[in-house]
Scaffold this motif. Structure first.
Motif, PDB file in Angstrom:
ATOM      1  N   GLU A   1       1.108   7.065  -6.559  1.00  0.00           N
ATOM      2  CA  GLU A   1      -0.041   7.931  -6.813  1.00  0.00           C
ATOM      3  C   GLU A   1       0.110   9.311  -6.160  1.00  0.00           C
ATOM      4  N   LEU A   2       1.274   9.542  -5.531  1.00  0.00           N
ATOM      5  CA  LEU A   2       1.557  10.806  -4.840  1.00  0.00           C
ATOM      6  C   LEU A   2       0.510  11.115  -3.769  1.00  0.00           C
ATOM      7  N   ARG A   3       0.133  10.080  -3.026  1.00  0.00           N
ATOM      8  CA  ARG A   3      -0.796  10.223  -1.904  1.00  0.00           C
ATOM      9  C   ARG A   3      -0.090   9.779  -0.625  1.00  0.00           C
TER      10      ARG A   3
ATOM     11  N   LEU B   1     -16.167   0.169  -1.536  1.00  0.00           N
ATOM     12  CA  LEU B   1     -17.530   0.370  -1.025  1.00  0.00           C
ATOM     13  C   LEU B   1     -18.478   0.844  -2.130  1.00  0.00           C
ATOM     14  N   ARG B   2     -18.018   1.768  -2.974  1.00  0.00           N
ATOM     15  CA  ARG B   2     -18.862   2.240  -4.091  1.00  0.00           C
ATOM     16  C   ARG B   2     -19.175   1.103  -5.054  1.00  0.00           C
ATOM     17  N   ARG B   3     -18.166   0.315  -5.390  1.00  0.00           N
ATOM     18  CA  ARG B   3     -18.361  -0.798  -6.343  1.00  0.00           C
ATOM     19  C   ARG B   3     -19.374  -1.822  -5.827  1.00  0.00           C
ATOM     20  N   GLN B   4     -19.431  -1.989  -4.520  1.00  0.00           N
ATOM     21  CA  GLN B   4     -20.364  -2.947  -3.922  1.00  0.00           C
ATOM     22  C   GLN B   4     -21.707  -2.328  -3.585  1.00  0.00           C
ATOM     23  N   GLY B   5     -21.884  -1.050  -3.912  1.00  0.00           N
ATOM     24  CA  GLY B   5     -23.146  -0.371  -3.642  1.00  0.00           C
ATOM     25  C   GLY B   5     -23.375  -0.089  -2.168  1.00  0.00           C
TER      26      GLY B   5
ATOM     27  N   MET C   1       0.831  -1.200   0.000  1.00  0.00           N
ATOM     28  CA  MET C   1       0.000   0.000   0.000  1.00  0.00           C
ATOM     29  C   MET C   1       0.872   1.260   0.000  1.00  0.00           C
ATOM     30  N   GLN C   2       1.972   1.233   0.735  1.00  0.00           N
ATOM     31  CA  GLN C   2       2.868   2.390   0.767  1.00  0.00           C
ATOM     32  C   GLN C   2       3.485   2.641  -0.605  1.00  0.00           C
ATOM     33  N   ARG C   3       3.912   1.578  -1.286  1.00  0.00           N
ATOM     34  CA  ARG C   3       4.470   1.742  -2.636  1.00  0.00           C
ATOM     35  C   ARG C   3       3.422   2.304  -3.589  1.00  0.00           C
ATOM     36  N   TRP C   4       2.181   1.799  -3.494  1.00  0.00           N
ATOM     37  CA  TRP C   4       1.094   2.275  -4.338  1.00  0.00           C
ATOM     38  C   TRP C   4       0.811   3.753  -4.037  1.00  0.00           C
TER      39      TRP C   4
ATOM     40  N   ILE D   1      -5.222   4.381   1.591  1.00  0.00           N
ATOM     41  CA  ILE D   1      -6.082   3.376   2.217  1.00  0.00           C
ATOM     42  C   ILE D   1      -7.536   3.824   2.139  1.00  0.00           C
ATOM     43  N   GLU D   2      -7.806   5.094   2.427  1.00  0.00           N
ATOM     44  CA  GLU D   2      -9.178   5.599   2.348  1.00  0.00           C
ATOM     45  C   GLU D   2      -9.699   5.554   0.915  1.00  0.00           C
ATOM     46  N   TYR D   3      -8.855   5.889  -0.058  1.00  0.00           N
ATOM     47  CA  TYR D   3      -9.236   5.836  -1.472  1.00  0.00           C
ATOM     48  C   TYR D   3      -9.646   4.410  -1.879  1.00  0.00           C
ATOM     49  N   VAL D   4      -8.832   3.448  -1.503  1.00  0.00           N
ATOM     50  CA  VAL D   4      -9.108   2.047  -1.864  1.00  0.00           C
ATOM     51  C   VAL D   4     -10.391   1.558  -1.178  1.00  0.00           C
TER      52      VAL D   4
END
Length: 59
Positions: free
Chosen positions: A26-28, A42-46, A19-22, A34-37
């Motif tokens: 992404e410059l986050r 959550l959105r994808r699962q409705g 996650m840190q490398r990702w 973690i919040e983005y993922v």
């Protein structure tokens, strides 16, 4: 803006490193990544409504 709450997270070191490398790619921050993922999953699962569109600037 929505309220933020602190939550201690226990996570596998290998997953955390990935996650840190990702996040770096992404410059986050790690927290923002973690919040983005989580939000995306959550959105994808409705289970979370899409964020409302931003309001246009007032002239």
């Amino acid at each position: 803006m929505s309220e933020k709450k602190a939550y201690p997270l226990r996570i596998n070191a290998i997953v955390l490193d990935a996650m840190q490398r990702w996040a770096d790619d992404e410059l986050r921050s790690l927290n923002a990544q973690i919040e983005y993922v989580l939000r995306d999953a959550l959105r994808r699962q409705g289970r979370l409504k899409a964020d409302p569109p931003p309001e246009p600037p007032v002239e």
